[in-house]
Write a protein that holds these residues in place. Structure first.
Motif, short mmCIF file in Angstrom:
data_model
loop_
_atom_site.label_atom_id
_atom_site.label_comp_id
_atom_site.label_asym_id
_atom_site.label_seq_id
_atom_site.Cartn_x
_atom_site.Cartn_y
_atom_site.Cartn_z
N ASP A 8 0.49 -1.27 -0.38
CA ASP A 8 -0.22 -0.08 -0.01
C ASP A 8 1.13 1.47 0.41
O ASP A 8 2.03 1.38 0.13
CB ASP A 8 -1.05 0.13 1.22
CG ASP A 8 -1.92 1.09 1.12
OD1 ASP A 8 -2.54 1.44 -0.65
OD2 ASP A 8 -3.15 0.45 2.72
N SER A 9 0.22 2.38 -0.30
CA SER A 9 1.46 3.85 -0.57
C SER A 9 1.56 3.95 0.67
O SER A 9 1.10 3.64 1.89
CB SER A 9 0.52 4.91 -0.77
OG SER A 9 -1.00 4.97 0.00
N SER A 16 1.30 3.31 -3.97
CA SER A 16 1.77 2.41 -3.87
C SER A 16 2.75 1.92 -5.00
O SER A 16 3.33 0.82 -4.84
CB SER A 16 0.49 2.03 -4.11
OG SER A 16 -0.14 0.42 -4.18
N PRO A 40 0.66 -2.21 -8.11
CA PRO A 40 -0.38 -1.34 -6.47
C PRO A 40 -1.49 -2.04 -6.13
O PRO A 40 -2.23 -2.46 -6.99
CB PRO A 40 -0.86 -0.49 -8.19
CG PRO A 40 0.11 -0.71 -8.81
CD PRO A 40 0.52 -2.43 -8.82
N ALA A 51 -4.08 4.14 -7.37
CA ALA A 51 -3.14 3.02 -7.29
C ALA A 51 -4.13 1.67 -8.14
O ALA A 51 -3.60 1.15 -9.06
CB ALA A 51 -3.21 2.17 -6.01
N GLU A 292 2.69 -1.74 4.33
CA GLU A 292 2.53 0.22 4.53
C GLU A 292 3.57 0.71 5.68
O GLU A 292 4.23 0.15 5.79
CB GLU A 292 0.36 0.32 4.82
CG GLU A 292 0.45 -0.57 6.15
CD GLU A 292 -0.83 -0.19 6.63
OE1 GLU A 292 -1.30 -0.37 6.22
OE2 GLU A 292 -1.18 -1.21 8.11
#
Length: 366
Positions: A8-9, A16, A40, A51, A292
């Motif tokens: 995840d971003s 991401s 992503p 994403a 993350e």
């Protein structure tokens, strides 16, 4: 060996796509023969448009729409042309960050811009619309969105109600026959991770109104207005259900989507994983790497890394999670399919240093 990286971003640092590609780069440094696939991912909240659009090979489109306070804002959404699909975040048009803290008042905010983005996507040929509805600044029951799509929400004189939360105070009649005709041919999938009903002690006004600027008296008024809105909706659309889980999402936007647009409300991670085709990539992998910005107790409650891990465990794949930090309560992730967790920080660092994009990318790759 085939390794899927689906991270995840890392908000404020890496998208991401950037995070997943950095991990893939690190794998290739260690084993040039390894096959990597950077995927992503998101959970339906912030970063979902980026994403999903990148994962599905789409392109971005930016439109000028009405913001939550009525001023123009630029909203970017994704289009997957080959699938006639749009990826939209309602927060891009009506999100809380678009409203200065001193001006936050859900009596004054509108979802009209969300309807304008949907209308633009339909004009571009999209007939499947995937919409994340987290992070709203609104509590208008989705009335503004419906007005932008040519639903008629009228007062006792037959005039359109004002485009703001308090506009519901004068609502007396709803007419649907003049709505945008293309809507009948559209499929709406709504990423919704809350289960609140529309009204009552656990409804959107009581639970989320205060963080949007509502005082107790405002909460009471808004809850009453939404109750009236629900009753009028049920007279018009017998299948409408104000008590359904998620009806209170995004200040009642979930209710409007489900009732008027026939939307399916699902957990965001479920929609993202299914629509991006990640399952097939994981099925043929030997190892899955997710992660993350911070792995903690919230991660274990179904955020992106756990969604990826649960999918991987369906096929018996080992899962490693990487994060900028790993809190002790993240141990609960082991029970959700994550086999091991590691921080990407090589040593002591300030938060600013750790989040600097170039450094974060190198730390993740290493």
């Amino acid at each position: 060996m085939k390794i899927v990286t689906a991270i995840d971003s890392m908000k404020g640092s890496l998208s991401s796509r950037q995070a997943s590609e950095a991990a893939a780069e690190g794998i290739r440094r260690a084993d040039p023969a390894a096959q990597t696939e950077a995927c992503p991912v998101a959970d339906g909240g912030e970063g979902t448009v980026e994403a999903m659009t990148e994962a599905m090979g789409g392109h971005f489109r930016t439109v000028r729409v009405t913001g939550p306070l009525g001023d123009p804002v630029e909203c970017t959404y994704g289009i997957i042309s080959e699938k006639n699909t749009a990826i939209i975040e309602m927060a891009g048009a009506a999100g809380l960050p678009l409203v200065p803290e001193a001006l936050r008042n859900p009596m004054e905010t509108t979802t009209y811009g969300v309807g304008q983005v949907i209308r633009d996507a339909i004009a571009c040929g999209c007939r499947k619309l995937i919409i994340g509805i987290g992070g709203s600044a609104t509590n208008d029951g989705g009335a503004g969105m419906l007005q932008a799509l040519d639903y008629q929400l009228l007062d006792d004189a037959g005039n359109p109600i004002p485009q703001k939360g308090s506009g519901l105070a004068g609502l007396c009649r709803i007419r649907t026959e003049n709505r945008l005709p293309e809507i009948s041919g559209c499929q709406f999938l709504v990423a919704c991770d809350v289960t609140n009903p529309l009204c009552g002690p656990s409804g959107c006004s009581a639970v989320y109104g205060p963080q949007k600027g509502a005082d107790p008296e405002t909460v009471r008024k808004m809850d009453d207005w939404l109750g009236r809105f629900a009753a009028l909706t049920e007279e018009t659309i017998p299948t409408a259900d104000a008590k359904a889980p998620g009806a209170g999402a995004a200040g009642g936007l979930g209710f409007a989507f489900a009732s008027f647009l026939g939307a399916a409300l699902e957990p965001g991670i479920s929609i993202v994983l299914r629509e991006t085709g990640l399952e097939e990539k994981i099925r043929t992998a030997d190892l899955v790497i997710t992660g993350e910005g911070r792995l903690d107790g919230q991660t274990a409650m179904g955020k992106t890394p756990v969604g990826v891990a649960r999918l991987a465990k369906k096929y018996g794949k080992p899962v490693i999670a990487l994060g900028g930090s790993v809190l002790p309560e993240a141990r609960a992730c082991h029970g959700e399919g994550i086999d091991a967790m590691f921080s990407i920080l090589p040593g002591p660092s300030t938060l600013e240093e750790a989040m600097e994009p170039g450094r974060a990318k190198e730390n993740l790759a290493a």
